[in-house]
Design an enzyme around this catalytic site. Structure first.
Site, short mmCIF file in Angstrom:
data_model
loop_
_atom_site.label_atom_id
_atom_site.label_comp_id
_atom_site.label_asym_id
_atom_site.label_seq_id
_atom_site.Cartn_x
_atom_site.Cartn_y
_atom_site.Cartn_z
CE LYS A 1 13.12 -2.29 -1.87
NZ LYS A 1 12.29 -2.21 -0.45
CB ALA B 1 -21.02 20.57 1.04
NE ARG C 1 6.32 -9.07 -2.97
CZ ARG C 1 6.80 -8.37 -3.91
NH1 ARG C 1 7.36 -9.17 -4.81
NH2 ARG C 1 7.06 -7.10 -3.86
CD GLU D 1 4.92 -1.73 -1.90
OE1 GLU D 1 5.64 -1.72 -0.88
OE2 GLU D 1 5.34 -2.24 -2.90
CE1 TYR E 1 -17.56 11.36 -2.52
CE2 TYR E 1 -16.86 12.12 -4.65
CZ TYR E 1 -17.01 11.05 -3.63
OH TYR E 1 -16.72 9.76 -3.94
CG ASP E 2 -20.12 14.49 1.64
OD1 ASP E 2 -19.91 15.35 2.59
OD2 ASP E 2 -19.34 13.70 1.11
CB CYS F 1 9.27 -17.97 31.60
SG CYS F 1 8.16 -18.47 32.77
CE LYS G 1 15.66 -2.34 1.60
NZ LYS G 1 15.26 -3.05 2.86
#
Length: 681
Positions: free
Chosen positions: A123, A36, A144, A180, A38-39, A436, A324
């Protein structure tokens, strides 16, 4: 009334307070004031700036909410390329040892030399971004892209509260921060819950939600999504001034942290491979409890002077590697295999699975790509199958558990007709995909067929874009391209967000398109494997559409650049009666063409110029690009020299691009080529 000195002072104070609260909340995760309060501060600053626009500065916290949409994403050339990192295929500790061995050999270190010092990092599974600060101010953010050219997404990135709009202290006059953009798991769950409640799109994973928001033209979309950021490196750096330039990767992350830029706390400085292996194992054990998705760890030689000695091989640094984790697997039942028809007519088998929790999500479906993959893997409907989340994102079936079969399983049979429209389904001899053949008729392909038909290089119906096509098709107003020529002003004007003037402009564009060239019309039909250049050759060879429609495969192959694959595509397209019916409807609607080939431009920006093509362009084949250049009077050469005027570079551009840069030859991407050719003579 102009702002008083007190107003300027109060606005500056509010900005400082809000920036400090933002950093504490979004970066340190340690709120300093209630929401409150901050607002209240935010509303006070916003009111001051609205009352006195001269108080507004580019780095004001009020600028983070997102403004009017930008007209398009502008290409940005990276001064220092954002190159990818090699992925170590050995997911065990052997991958670490292999990397260390390569580094030591490249540095010519003997067996008794001290171990190399590395930095281990996470990562992240997000969107790579480059932040450019000039004199401490964020001036540009770029994706990127292909590593050499990205897109300007400053308007969206400004809304991410973790990213400072102004750097404190005395940073270099120019500094590019690489990192990132990602979305925390809890934020992703809240976003999807909200999307589901409001009937919006539910996202597959946090990465898609984050990347999709950043690349939107409307920054308010990014502002509404809870995006986060981690920095991991530098790009271009100017004069350092009084700033101490880091000497290692670890010092660089500490320096970024001191500038108020978020960096991940999960990192380690390791001497030799043993410390990296321990880091890899520790993160693997903690992975599921992390608040964000990762798909591995990254190892980098810590010292920058050693990084420079190691250099790069092709597009990858020798001094870094991504390691990974093995994809996570579970066993479940293959309940059924159904067929989905894509926008390009591909019939794709989709596995319906008994729900199974794997890789952090519940998986119920998996793509099987094509009939050959089902046969190669030996899958039967009813099998117990091993399901893996490859790369932690895309679920795939690895193999059946044959020993669990009980005799109730049955084989999958690919349908001979499209399950959506009933047209004949065909597969070219050298292709794995069944398609198709009702390209102009099939409901599953309607939107793609209409967009292609109306494209600038086809019938050139200006104003008929994705959103309008969605409205026309979803509303049952348009089913085939022929229906476009039956549209009326009243029906169009009644569509949401379609004013009378816009409707009139669209109808005028449709009317104008009734008269085309035979080559444009052939291209507009969307025959598979028939690009602009092939369409021109077909028009030149046959002279009329009827002659082309009646040609057999043998005669089609007499056309320049038409081989067996293209000939079968053309013959199959015209053999489908649904397509012929739509063509006759187009003719009945008054669509006609000149039975000739456009003359080569005698004068224009490309006339007499020499072009060289390198790399893969986003939407054009090399033959299509060559034909387009030649149709505007240009010449396409196979090598770069001082006589070359332009090099058109796409993804994976190689030595030709480097030679062009060395000689100072002008370099264009696909959009740049189109803009050049569209210039008036």
């Amino acid at each position: 009334m102009s702002a008083s000195p007190e107003d300027f002072e109060r606005a500056a104070q509010l900005r400082r307070e809000l920036e400090a609260h933002d950093h504490a909340y979004y970066v340190l995760d340690a709120p300093t004031v209630p929401d409150a309060e901050y607002d209240r501060l935010f509303r006070e600053l916003d009111a001051l700036e609205r009352r006195h626009p001269e108080l507004l500065v580019p780095d004001s916290p009020t600028r983070r909410v997102g403004g009017a949409p930008v007209p398009g994403l502008v290409p940005v050339r990276h001064a220092v390329p954002m190159l990818s990192i090699r992925t170590e295929t050995d997911t065990t500790s052997g991958g670490v040892i292999a990397f260390d061995t390569r580094v030591r050999n490249a540095l010519e270190l003997g067996p008794h030399a001290p171990p190399v010092e590395y930095l281990g990092e996470l990562k992240f599974d997000g969107l790579a971004i480059s932040l450019r600060y000039e004199n401490g101010m964020l001036v540009r953010a770029a994706t990127r892209g292909d590593g050499y050219t990205g897109e300007d997404v400053t308007h969206s990135v400004r809304t991410i509260r973790q990213i400072p709009l102004r750097l404190p202290g005395r940073p270099p006059a120019l500094i590019e921060v690489r990192g990132e953009i990602y979305m925390r798991r809890d934020a992703f769950e809240r976003l999807n819950a909200r999307q589901s409640e409001t009937g919006g799109k539910v996202f597959v994973n946090p990465r898609n939600a984050a990347a999709g928001a950043v690349r939107q033209l409307d920054a308010r979309i990014a502002a509404r999504r809870p995006l986060s950021f981690f920095a991991y490196g530098f790009g271009e750096i100017g004069e350092s001034g009084g700033w101490n330039m880091p000497a290692t990767q670890g010092e660089m992350l500490d320096a970024l942290d001191a500038l108020g830029i978020p960096v991940c706390e999960h990192r380690v400085v390791a001497s030799g491979p043993d410390g990296l292996i321990a880091f890899h194992d520790r993160i693997a054990a903690a992975r599921d409890s992390l608040p964000y998705d990762i798909d591995g760890v990254v190892y980098k030689v810590n010292r920058f002077d050693l990084q420079r000695r190691l250099g790069f091989v092709t597009r990858e640094p020798r001094w870094a590697v991504a390691h990974k984790y093995p994809a996570q697997e579970e066993i479940t039942e293959l309940v059924d295999i159904e067929i989905q028809v894509g926008r390009t007519g591909a019939l794709t088998p989709v596995a319906r699975l008994k729900p199974v929790f794997v890789g952090g999500v519940t998986v119920t479906n998996a793509t099987l790509h094509n009939e050959e993959e089902i046969q190669r893997k030996g899958l039967l409907i009813g099998d117990q199958v091993i399901v893996r989340r490859a790369g932690d994102v895309i679920p795939q079936i690895v193999a059946p558990v044959v020993e669990r079969r009980n005799g109730s399983e049955r084989p999958f049979v690919m349908p001979q007709t499209c399950p959506v429209c009933g047209s004949h389904a065909e597969k070219q001899p050298d292709e794995a995909v069944t398609r198709c053949s009702g390209g102009l008729f099939c409901p599953a392909q309607r939107k793609q067929a209409l967009l292609h038909f109306a494209g600038r290089r086809a019938m050139d119906i200006e104003g008929l874009g994705d959103k309008l096509v969605d409205q026309l098709v979803d509303g049952g107003i348009v089913s085939t391209p022929a229906d476009l020529y039956r549209l009326g002003l009243v029906k169009l004007a009644n569509l949401p967000r379609m004013a009378d003037k816009s409707a009139a402009n669209l109808l005028a564009a449709i009317e104008k398109s009734r008269h085309a060239t035979l080559a444009r019309f052939i291209f507009a039909l969307g025959i598979r494997n028939v690009g602009e250049a092939t369409a021109r050759e077909l028009a030149r060879h046959f002279g009329s559409l009827d002659a082309l429609m009646d040609a057999d495969i043998e005669r089609l192959q007499q056309v320049a650049d038409v081989g067996p694959i293209v000939a079968h595509s053309i013959a199959g397209f015209f053999a489908e009666m649904h397509n012929r019916e739509v063509i006759e409807q187009l003719r009945a609607a008054g669509v006609h063409w000149d039975e000739g080939v456009p003359a080569v431009a005698a004068d224009g920006p490309a006339s007499g110029k020499t072009f060289v093509l390198t790399g893969a362009l986003p939407t054009m084949s090399r033959d299509d690009a060559k034909a387009l250049i030649e149709s505007h009077g240009g010449k396409v050469s196979g090598s770069v020299s001082k006589k070359t005027d332009y090099v058109v570079a796409g993804a994976e551009a190689g030595s030709k691009l480097a030679k062009a840069q060395e000689l100072g030859v002008a370099i264009l991407d696909e959009d740049g080529l189109r803009r050049l050719l569209e210039q008036p003579a």
